[in-house]
Design an enzyme around this catalytic site. Structure first.
Site, PDB file in Angstrom:
ATOM      1  N   CYS A 131      13.516 -19.216  12.117  1.00  0.00           N
ATOM      2  CA  CYS A 131      13.283 -18.106  13.058  1.00  0.00           C
ATOM      3  C   CYS A 131      12.314 -18.510  14.166  1.00  0.00           C
ATOM      4  O   CYS A 131      12.462 -18.084  15.316  1.00  0.00           O
ATOM      5  CB  CYS A 131      12.792 -16.865  12.324  1.00  0.00           C
ATOM      6  SG  CYS A 131      14.118 -16.077  11.385  1.00  0.00           S
ATOM      7  N   GLU A 174      14.116 -11.315  11.866  1.00  0.00           N
ATOM      8  CA  GLU A 174      13.759 -11.718  13.234  1.00  0.00           C
ATOM      9  C   GLU A 174      15.002 -12.082  14.035  1.00  0.00           C
ATOM     10  O   GLU A 174      15.182 -11.649  15.178  1.00  0.00           O
ATOM     11  CB  GLU A 174      12.823 -12.933  13.201  1.00  0.00           C
ATOM     12  CG  GLU A 174      11.494 -12.689  12.510  1.00  0.00           C
ATOM     13  CD  GLU A 174      11.522 -12.961  11.016  1.00  0.00           C
ATOM     14  OE1 GLU A 174      12.570 -12.711  10.375  1.00  0.00           O
ATOM     15  OE2 GLU A 174      10.502 -13.419  10.482  1.00  0.00           O
ATOM     16  N   CYS A 191      17.874 -13.499   8.614  1.00  0.00           N
ATOM     17  CA  CYS A 191      16.496 -12.987   8.627  1.00  0.00           C
ATOM     18  C   CYS A 191      16.363 -11.816   9.608  1.00  0.00           C
ATOM     19  O   CYS A 191      17.124 -11.704  10.580  1.00  0.00           O
ATOM     20  CB  CYS A 191      15.519 -14.071   9.051  1.00  0.00           C
ATOM     21  SG  CYS A 191      15.257 -15.368   7.844  1.00  0.00           S
ATOM     22  N   CYS A 241       9.922 -17.588   9.143  1.00  0.00           N
ATOM     23  CA  CYS A 241      10.348 -18.886   8.616  1.00  0.00           C
ATOM     24  C   CYS A 241      10.567 -19.878   9.766  1.00  0.00           C
ATOM     25  O   CYS A 241      10.651 -19.495  10.939  1.00  0.00           O
ATOM     26  CB  CYS A 241      11.629 -18.732   7.786  1.00  0.00           C
ATOM     27  SG  CYS A 241      13.138 -18.595   8.753  1.00  0.00           S
ATOM     28  N   ASN A 289      16.455  -7.956   7.431  1.00  0.00           N
ATOM     29  CA  ASN A 289      17.169  -9.048   6.770  1.00  0.00           C
ATOM     30  C   ASN A 289      18.448  -8.527   6.133  1.00  0.00           C
ATOM     31  O   ASN A 289      18.525  -7.379   5.653  1.00  0.00           O
ATOM     32  CB  ASN A 289      16.286  -9.809   5.781  1.00  0.00           C
ATOM     33  CG  ASN A 289      15.646  -8.973   4.710  1.00  0.00           C
ATOM     34  OD1 ASN A 289      15.410  -7.785   4.891  1.00  0.00           O
ATOM     35  ND2 ASN A 289      15.356  -9.574   3.577  1.00  0.00           N
ATOM     36  N   ILE A 290      19.457  -9.372   6.147  1.00  0.00           N
ATOM     37  CA  ILE A 290      20.784  -9.027   5.625  1.00  0.00           C
ATOM     38  C   ILE A 290      21.203 -10.165   4.701  1.00  0.00           C
ATOM     39  O   ILE A 290      21.600 -11.240   5.179  1.00  0.00           O
ATOM     40  CB  ILE A 290      21.796  -8.844   6.781  1.00  0.00           C
ATOM     41  CG1 ILE A 290      21.271  -7.843   7.822  1.00  0.00           C
ATOM     42  CG2 ILE A 290      23.150  -8.382   6.222  1.00  0.00           C
ATOM     43  CD1 ILE A 290      22.095  -7.793   9.099  1.00  0.00           C
ATOM     44  N   GLU A 291      21.063  -9.937   3.414  1.00  0.00           N
ATOM     45  CA  GLU A 291      21.354 -10.999   2.445  1.00  0.00           C
ATOM     46  C   GLU A 291      22.837 -11.067   2.129  1.00  0.00           C
ATOM     47  O   GLU A 291      23.621 -10.191   2.506  1.00  0.00           O
ATOM     48  CB  GLU A 291      20.520 -10.765   1.171  1.00  0.00           C
ATOM     49  CG  GLU A 291      19.036 -10.902   1.459  1.00  0.00           C
ATOM     50  CD  GLU A 291      18.165 -10.917   0.224  1.00  0.00           C
ATOM     51  OE1 GLU A 291      18.636 -10.557  -0.874  1.00  0.00           O
ATOM     52  OE2 GLU A 291      16.993 -11.302   0.371  1.00  0.00           O
TER      53      GLU A 291
HETATM   54  N1  THU Z   1      13.259 -13.424   5.456  1.00  0.00           N
HETATM   55  C1  THU Z   1      13.244 -12.862   6.694  1.00  0.00           C
HETATM   56  O1  THU Z   1      13.937 -11.874   6.944  1.00  0.00           O
HETATM   57  N2  THU Z   1      12.450 -13.406   7.642  1.00  0.00           N
HETATM   58  C2  THU Z   1      11.651 -14.509   7.454  1.00  0.00           C
HETATM   59  O2  THU Z   1      11.067 -15.030   8.401  1.00  0.00           O
HETATM   60  C3  THU Z   1      11.501 -15.057   6.110  1.00  0.00           C
HETATM   61  C4  THU Z   1      12.494 -14.599   5.111  1.00  0.00           C
HETATM   62  C5  THU Z   1      14.128 -12.838   4.424  1.00  0.00           C
HETATM   63  C6  THU Z   1      15.267 -13.699   4.019  1.00  0.00           C
HETATM   64  C7  THU Z   1      15.553 -13.195   2.613  1.00  0.00           C
HETATM   65  O3  THU Z   1      16.435 -12.102   2.692  1.00  0.00           O
HETATM   66  C8  THU Z   1      14.208 -12.698   2.114  1.00  0.00           C
HETATM   67  O4  THU Z   1      13.370 -12.606   3.263  1.00  0.00           O
HETATM   68  C9  THU Z   1      13.577 -13.593   1.088  1.00  0.00           C
HETATM   69  O5  THU Z   1      13.555 -14.904   1.502  1.00  0.00           O
END
Ligand code: THU
Length: 130
Positions: free
Chosen positions: A92, A56, A54, A89, A43-45
């Protein structure tokens, strides 16, 4: 032949590169393509929260940029200090559905000894088709 356990371990490694300074929830993904190659994602916020990518979708993007569009399974791991069951999620799931068949395997778990495997059909039933 890549076992579910091996793929899960690769997802744990990918998670180390997660950029998650806002949630502290780090996610890693390892995507096995039908050609035998593994594509990693994390994940890259972003400070503008909805911009976040996300793990995935990051893994799928890596594969697609490499010209690969046929996939067998994905392992996903996530958590703050310790891993929790990290189910993909909705966005994804829909993203995967674009490139994967209903029998695509999604491997989840809190640790490598208790893996839970689902098909895409189980996680996204009655999916949209044009
Ligand atoms: N996140 C994912 O990388 N994949 C998912 O399927 C659910 C959420 C990440 C997004 C965010 O950076 C962190 O998890 C918290 O929501």
């Amino acid at each position: 032949m890549m076992t579910d356990k091996q793929l899960f371990e690769l997802a744990i490694k990918a998670r180390e590169n997660a950029y998650a300074p806002y949630s502290n929830f780090k996610v890693g993904a390892a995507l096995l393509a039908k050609n035998g190659e593994v594509y990693l994602g994390c994940n890259i916020e972003n400070k503008s929260y909805p911009v976040t990518l996300c793990a995935e979708r990051s893994a799928f993007s890596n594969a697609i940029v490499a010209g690969v569009k046929e996939f067998e399974k994905i392992a996903i791991v996530g958590g703050k200090d310790k891993l929790v069951l990290c189910s993909p999620c909705g966005m994804c799931r829909q993203f995967m559905q674009e490139f994967c068949y209903n029998d695509f395997k999604i491997i989840l778990g809190e640790d490598v000894f208790q893996l839970k495997t689902f098909t895409l059909e189980q996680l996204l039933p009655e999916s949209f088709e044009l």
